[in-house]
Each structure stands twice: as C-alpha cells, then as structure tokens.
Design a protein around this motif. Structure first.
Motif, PDB file in Angstrom:
ATOM      1  N   LEU A   1       0.826  -1.199   0.000  1.00 39.74           N
ATOM      2  CA  LEU A   1       0.000   0.000   0.000  1.00 39.74           C
ATOM      3  C   LEU A   1       0.864   1.255   0.000  1.00 39.74           C
ATOM      4  O   LEU A   1       1.912   1.300   0.663  1.00 39.74           O
ATOM      5  N   ASP A   2       0.436   2.281  -0.697  1.00 42.03           N
ATOM      6  CA  ASP A   2       1.200   3.519  -0.764  1.00 42.03           C
ATOM      7  C   ASP A   2       1.434   4.112   0.621  1.00 42.03           C
ATOM      8  O   ASP A   2       2.487   4.716   0.877  1.00 42.03           O
ATOM      9  N   ARG A   3       0.476   3.934   1.527  1.00 47.95           N
ATOM     10  CA  ARG A   3       0.619   4.511   2.866  1.00 47.95           C
ATOM     11  C   ARG A   3       1.473   3.654   3.798  1.00 47.95           C
ATOM     12  O   ARG A   3       1.788   4.077   4.908  1.00 47.95           O
ATOM     13  N   SER A   4       1.861   2.457   3.363  1.00 45.51           N
ATOM     14  CA  SER A   4       2.635   1.552   4.222  1.00 45.51           C
ATOM     15  C   SER A   4       4.122   1.631   3.903  1.00 45.51           C
ATOM     16  O   SER A   4       4.758   0.664   3.482  1.00 45.51           O
TER      17      SER A   4
ATOM     18  N   ASP B   1       7.152  -1.262   3.361  1.00 50.49           N
ATOM     19  CA  ASP B   1       7.921  -1.261   2.118  1.00 50.49           C
ATOM     20  C   ASP B   1       9.419  -1.313   2.419  1.00 50.49           C
ATOM     21  O   ASP B   1      10.162  -2.118   1.833  1.00 50.49           O
ATOM     22  N   ALA B   2       9.860  -0.486   3.360  1.00 52.83           N
ATOM     23  CA  ALA B   2      11.279  -0.458   3.714  1.00 52.83           C
ATOM     24  C   ALA B   2      11.722  -1.777   4.326  1.00 52.83           C
ATOM     25  O   ALA B   2      12.808  -2.295   4.020  1.00 52.83           O
ATOM     26  N   ALA B   3      10.880  -2.355   5.195  1.00 54.56           N
ATOM     27  CA  ALA B   3      11.224  -3.621   5.838  1.00 54.56           C
ATOM     28  C   ALA B   3      11.318  -4.749   4.821  1.00 54.56           C
ATOM     29  O   ALA B   3      12.221  -5.598   4.893  1.00 54.56           O
ATOM     30  N   PHE B   4      10.399  -4.765   3.863  1.00 52.10           N
ATOM     31  CA  PHE B   4      10.427  -5.840   2.865  1.00 52.10           C
ATOM     32  C   PHE B   4      11.649  -5.703   1.959  1.00 52.10           C
ATOM     33  O   PHE B   4      12.301  -6.699   1.631  1.00 52.10           O
ATOM     34  N   ARG B   5      11.970  -4.498   1.552  1.00 57.44           N
ATOM     35  CA  ARG B   5      13.156  -4.295   0.711  1.00 57.44           C
ATOM     36  C   ARG B   5      14.429  -4.719   1.439  1.00 57.44           C
ATOM     37  O   ARG B   5      15.341  -5.294   0.845  1.00 57.44           O
ATOM     38  N   ALA B   6      14.478  -4.442   2.728  1.00 57.19           N
ATOM     39  CA  ALA B   6      15.639  -4.862   3.502  1.00 57.19           C
ATOM     40  C   ALA B   6      15.718  -6.382   3.572  1.00 57.19           C
ATOM     41  O   ALA B   6      16.806  -6.967   3.494  1.00 57.19           O
ATOM     42  N   GLU B   7      14.569  -7.029   3.723  1.00 58.05           N
ATOM     43  CA  GLU B   7      14.537  -8.493   3.766  1.00 58.05           C
ATOM     44  C   GLU B   7      14.997  -9.074   2.432  1.00 58.05           C
ATOM     45  O   GLU B   7      15.764 -10.050   2.395  1.00 58.05           O
ATOM     46  N   CYS B   8      14.566  -8.491   1.335  1.00 57.21           N
ATOM     47  CA  CYS B   8      14.993  -8.963   0.019  1.00 57.21           C
ATOM     48  C   CYS B   8      16.497  -8.766  -0.178  1.00 57.21           C
ATOM     49  O   CYS B   8      17.190  -9.650  -0.703  1.00 57.21           O
ATOM     50  N   ALA B   9      17.004  -7.628   0.257  1.00 60.50           N
ATOM     51  CA  ALA B   9      18.441  -7.369   0.134  1.00 60.50           C
ATOM     52  C   ALA B   9      19.244  -8.384   0.940  1.00 60.50           C
ATOM     53  O   ALA B   9      20.329  -8.804   0.521  1.00 60.50           O
ATOM     54  N   ARG B  10      18.701  -8.793   2.075  1.00 58.70           N
ATOM     55  CA  ARG B  10      19.398  -9.758   2.930  1.00 58.70           C
ATOM     56  C   ARG B  10      19.653 -11.072   2.213  1.00 58.70           C
ATOM     57  O   ARG B  10      20.689 -11.711   2.409  1.00 58.70           O
ATOM     58  N   VAL B  11      18.712 -11.501   1.353  1.00 57.45           N
ATOM     59  CA  VAL B  11      18.852 -12.799   0.687  1.00 57.45           C
ATOM     60  C   VAL B  11      19.212 -12.664  -0.790  1.00 57.45           C
ATOM     61  O   VAL B  11      19.288 -13.662  -1.502  1.00 57.45           O
TER      62      VAL B  11
END
Length: 287
Positions: A10-13, A17-27
C-alpha cells in the motif's frame, strides 16, 4: 530465464515497504513493487458490487476486497507482459536464506504447474508422502487440500489467465479462492507445494528474532459481508458444544486413516528462517 519478484504494498505503508526491501536485500532478491489496491479508498458503489460476488463461506471486508483486487492486478500484469512465470509476494514475509536460487531460473518448476505455493501457514495439508521432484534441497509435492495464505507463490502465465477467468465474478478471501478446493477454483488448477517452504509471514515467527511486529492488515480490517453459516461464521449453542468436537474427532480419524493406509499424508509444512526451523506458529523443532 530469471523469475521476477513482485510484491504488493500500500502507498501509505512506507514502513512495510522499507522492511520488505531490507529483507529482500538480505537474501539477494531484487523486488519490483506493485501498488496495492486500498479497499478503504474504493468508491462505495464498487465495494457494494462485491457483495453478490461472495460465496457466503467467509467474511469479506475492505481488507479482503483490496487484497483480492491487488492479486488480480498482478495476474493481469503477468498475462499482459507475457511472462512465463512470476513470484508474487506480500510485504510482510521473511525469506529462507536460499530463496533467491528459486528466482534465477524457471527450469525447476513442474511443466504442468499453474501455481507453486512457496509459503506455509502451518495448517495440516494433504500431500503425497514422497516428493514428485525436488529443487535446491526442497521437495515439490502436489497440494491435495486447502492451504491458506497468498504471501508467497509462483504463478505461471497459464495459471494467471486461469485465475482471471475463474475469479471474474468472485470476491472472497483470495487465498481461499486460490488454494481451497471448496470454492471450486483450486480443483481446476495444478497446484504444487514447496517443502520446506521458502517464506513465511512475519506474525507466524513470533519466537524468532526476525519477528518485527508486522501484523496482517487484512485480518485487522472489519467485515462488510458476513457469512451465514459459512466457514467463518461464529458457531453458536449446539453447533459449538456438540458439532464442533464431533467435527474435530472426524478430522482426526480422517487424518489417521489417510496417513496410515494411503500414499498421502496430512502434515504441516516447515520453514527455516535464519537457521531456525519453524514447524508451527512461533514454534521451532522437528515436524
């Protein structure tokens, strides 16, 4: 050919968004954000029109409508862009350390598969006792029963088109539409399950240091269309006191017979996150 990873947000979340991108970067995954449909921002006439499309089996509110339409948007993208496969994710999952391997090529995917479920919600599901094949140390099993959740799944272009065709007049919780044979759609799809899973929603790993307190936004939203005697209707009186326990006993007997005398077995799908193997919500151990 690599498999794109799309995630719904969601645009307001912005925190999610930041947490998911960090999780993707981790793996080592490079995700593509797809703006989610905000059920609360939809015109009321659009929301009201969804009522007749529900099955009556499950409560449906703004959250379910927005989530359903968000996944529809992604299926349309897969078909329009003529992609053989895509990985669809929601923004509250954790990945197994080897998740990126599954996105580097589609060669491991079964030729007849429409969907491959990559997550677990730790409910007991029916699968063959032995995998039909394997990929990167994970078994691939045909999924023979309902398994909730749409936080992580692979979808083929053929599967996306089937889903668009078969949900064009539907509006129920999208995980039930996709992965529950009771609603009449999953039975027409070739659905597989990765075991162990390669992703899990945040709220299911509460015993892990990975848990960040991200809750399901769908579950938190109020219901607009309530089931009358459906699966999510609250049991009352005789139904709660007598029929509920009897159904539990019947389910236990079914699992015992199936596990003992057939080539299939009811079991929970585990997942390993940061070296912790989860076999149930918040519980680590041996399945």
């Amino acid at each position: 050919m690599t498999i794109p990873c799309y995630y719904i947000n969601l645009d307001r979340s912005t925190d999610r968004d930041a947490a998911f991108r960090a999780e993707c970067a981790r793996v080592g995954i490079e995700p593509v954000r797809v703006p989610a449909v905000d059920g609360r921002a939809l015109p009321e006439d659009v929301v009201a029109a969804m009522g007749p499309r529900t099955s009556g089996e499950y409560g449906v509110g703004y959250g379910e409508i927005g989530c359903f339409l968000s996944h529809v948007r992604l299926w349309e993208m897969v078909v329009a862009q003529a992609q053989d496969w895509a990985f669809v994710s929601e923004d509250d999952i954790h990945f197994a350390s080897n998740a990126a391997e599954f996105l580097r090529s589609s060669d491991w995917l079964p030729a007849d598969a429409d969907l491959v479920k990559a997550e677990t919600v730790f409910q007991r599901v029916l699968m063959d006792k032995r995998p039909a094949t394997s990929a990167f140390g994970h078994g691939l099993f045909r999924l023979c029963s309902a398994h909730g959740g749409t936080a992580g799944y692979f979808v083929s272009r053929r599967g996306a088109q089937k889903l668009l065709d078969q949900t064009s007049a539907a509006c129920d919780p999208v995980d039930q539409l996709m992965f529950n044979p009771r609603l009449g759609i999953a039975g027409d799809l070739s659905i597989w399950q990765l075991e162990p899973a390669i992703c899990v929603q945040d709220y299911l790993v509460t015993a892990s240091d990975r848990h960040s307190g991200v809750e399901s936004m769908v579950n938190a939203a109020p219901r607009l269309f309530h089931p009358e005697g459906g699966r999510s209707a609250k049991p009352k009186g005789f139904e709660r006191r007598v029929m509920g326990p009897l159904r539990k006993l019947a389910g236990l007997a079914e699992r015992l017979v199936t596990n003992t005398v057939t080539s299939r077995k009811f079991r929970k799908v585990p997942v390993e996150i940061d070296g912790v193997r989860f076999v149930a919500a918040g519980k680590a151990g041996t399945p």
